[in-house]
Design an enzyme around this catalytic site. Sequence first.
Site, mmCIF file in Angstrom:
data_model
loop_
_atom_site.group_PDB
_atom_site.id
_atom_site.type_symbol
_atom_site.label_atom_id
_atom_site.label_comp_id
_atom_site.label_asym_id
_atom_site.label_seq_id
_atom_site.Cartn_x
_atom_site.Cartn_y
_atom_site.Cartn_z
ATOM 1 N N HIS A 1 -2.281 -1.224 10.930
ATOM 2 C CA HIS A 1 -0.891 -1.037 10.529
ATOM 3 C C HIS A 1 -0.775 -0.346 9.174
ATOM 4 O O HIS A 1 0.131 0.435 8.944
ATOM 5 C CB HIS A 1 -0.183 -2.395 10.492
ATOM 6 N N HIS B 1 8.460 -2.213 14.869
ATOM 7 C CA HIS B 1 8.418 -3.656 14.605
ATOM 8 C C HIS B 1 8.256 -4.355 15.952
ATOM 9 O O HIS B 1 9.021 -5.234 16.328
ATOM 10 C CB HIS B 1 9.679 -4.119 13.871
#
Length: 739
Positions: free
Chosen positions: A50, A96
């Site tokens: 990420h 997300h």
Amino acid sequence: MYYKGKSMENLPFALENGLTKKEYLLIISKLKREPNVNEIGVIAAMWSEHCSYKSSKYYLKKLPTKGKHVIQGPGENAGVIDIGDNQCAVFKIESHNHPSFIEPYQGAATGVGGILRDVFTMGARPIALMNSLRFGNPKNKKTKSLVNGVVSGISGYGNCMGIPTVGGEVYFDDSYNGNPLVNAFALGIASKNKIFLGRADGPGNPVYYLGAKTGKDGVKGAIMASDVFEGEDDLERPTVQIGDPFKEKLLLEACLELFKNKGIIGIQDMGAAGLTSSASEMAYRSNNGIILDLDKVPKRDSSINAYEMLLSESQERMLLVIKEKSSKKIKKIFNKWSLDSTQIGEVIKEKKFIIKYRNKEVVNLPVSILTEDCPLYKRPIKKPKRFKKNIRKINLEKIKISYKSILNLFKKVISDPNICSRKWVYEQYDHMVGTDTIVRPGSDSAVVRIKNTKKALAMTTNCNSNYCYLNPKKGAKIAIAESTRNIISSGGKPLALTNCLNFGNPENSEIMWQFAQCIDGMKESCLSFKTPVISGNVSLYNENKKESIKPTPVISMVGLIENIKYTKTQNFKNIGDDILLIGRIRNDFGGSIISKYEKKISKFNDCPEINLKSHIKINDFVYKSNKAFSLSSIHDISEGGLVVALAESCFNDVNSIGAKIDLSALNFKNPLQIFSESQGCYILSCSPKVAEKIISKGSKEKIYIKKIGKVTDKIFAIKNYFNVNIDTIKNLWSKSFPK
């Protein structure tokens, strides 16, 4: 446990934090010692997919990131493009996904909050939000729960912030069962001479903590986002952040007021990996170090420890570096907005990331180990076996289908979960707040005016994952091509894009092949359309126990409308107008909506063809025609084909309008071609006199144009196919999603 005489007591903790044994040995060799638990936490977060892009960076470097309008490309909080008059547009899209599966409302809400901070930390006032949502089978109870939670979270945050959610997309596919995609986009406007970057220049300059207090929510969020879900029992809800849009609204206004002052060196949102990522990245960009004292960090939980503070992803927080002489006004501004503003450290010359806690040094690492020294992987790629079969092209002339069956097929298509109206979704979003929204959700692009000018920005988001599954390279090309058509259909000129690349497990060589192919397709399209990538996000490990998601490289594109008078929507306006088709309809059924309902063409195993050269030629023709002639509507042809595009053009918010269509000039070999999803095609409506001029102009420029009908009242008729009341079709289209 030992490695070359060095202790490895903390290896189990490192593995628990997502590092591999090989990576842990690399850390020991670089540090020449074993890291402590706090150091393991910050390295693991910064080395996560990420934050580090360790599996994707090799390929991302291939994408074009520079262009005539680009002011700031990838590498900062958001990208920036020049839109003239000393103004610029600042925008980005981010994922997300995992948090939204664990806690749909907060996962989606904090996705919106995070992307807004990425934009206003650059000095821009956000003026628009969009989103791209993917869910599993709509018949599943879990899917229904996820849709409700995610949509509520997006509306709850955006509406409270007073920023309109003006566009987006919602798709359903079984591959997203257990792993929905929630991609949030934000756009803001700033002055060219007032762009702020995430830097930590000037050793000795103070480092300030701004915004809300730090809690234990979101700890290890970046690590969680780089993991595979094994089952709902394994989900860690504390890894999901808790948002407060009212606090973020205060932070937005406080920051914009702060930006009017001199002496600001750099500012960055505390996003993934929180304090760790913002501090280390700011230091790295400036080739400096940073020292922080966690005892000075504002806390909302007195039991929080150093590890948790460093990895907390509590929302509505910023890190600021400012010149010492300019720091006096910070307290006054942030007190006014009831927010914390505390000096927690300073920039240092030594390129170290140093953290103190309770008068002890709990982290002492080279900045480089958190940034440039993260391992980069060129993972193996392997073409899936299913691609080794010959691509099947079916001869439509041999497929027999009656004209009578077409109406029933059309009704199924117009009711399909991926075609029907999304009004149920976007009505929950305030898309008019701010009074700048010119084109609301439901047309090809959203259009937002720029105050005190004649200009407007058109924005859209696209990706057909079915196409990308069948042919990742072509599918990615098509996502960008369709985005350009959406912008042009709204009267704009495409300028640049941001992307959110959603894929499965990168350790699977077939997934990495998909990724590499998509990057190649994007590169080719971006160069052809002159739409560079100025920001973006990669989200990997999107899969459940059974399967990976289909490759989903979401494209969000922004274009400039030079004068609001050129703005167009897809809806027919005037009875008696001619309807023109621009671009050839071919036999493009692979991955199409109709292939779900007609078995005779479900064996097409390649996505639609795309010729970038001819596509650009048609794009330019439509763009120039809109400026030269008085057009009533423009709409591009995409999912569902020509017949769906025509029907959508008939649907209006108040009174729907009809169309009488004759397709004999197109010489279709099979009635099913009205569902073909051929690329590079548009529908225009205009007066008969204007239609003659456009046809004449097209003939000279060797553009394929055919007059295919007229705008009428209430009846939607295609000669030899069907004749039906438009309200019958509109009811199917508008009522299917709520059902």
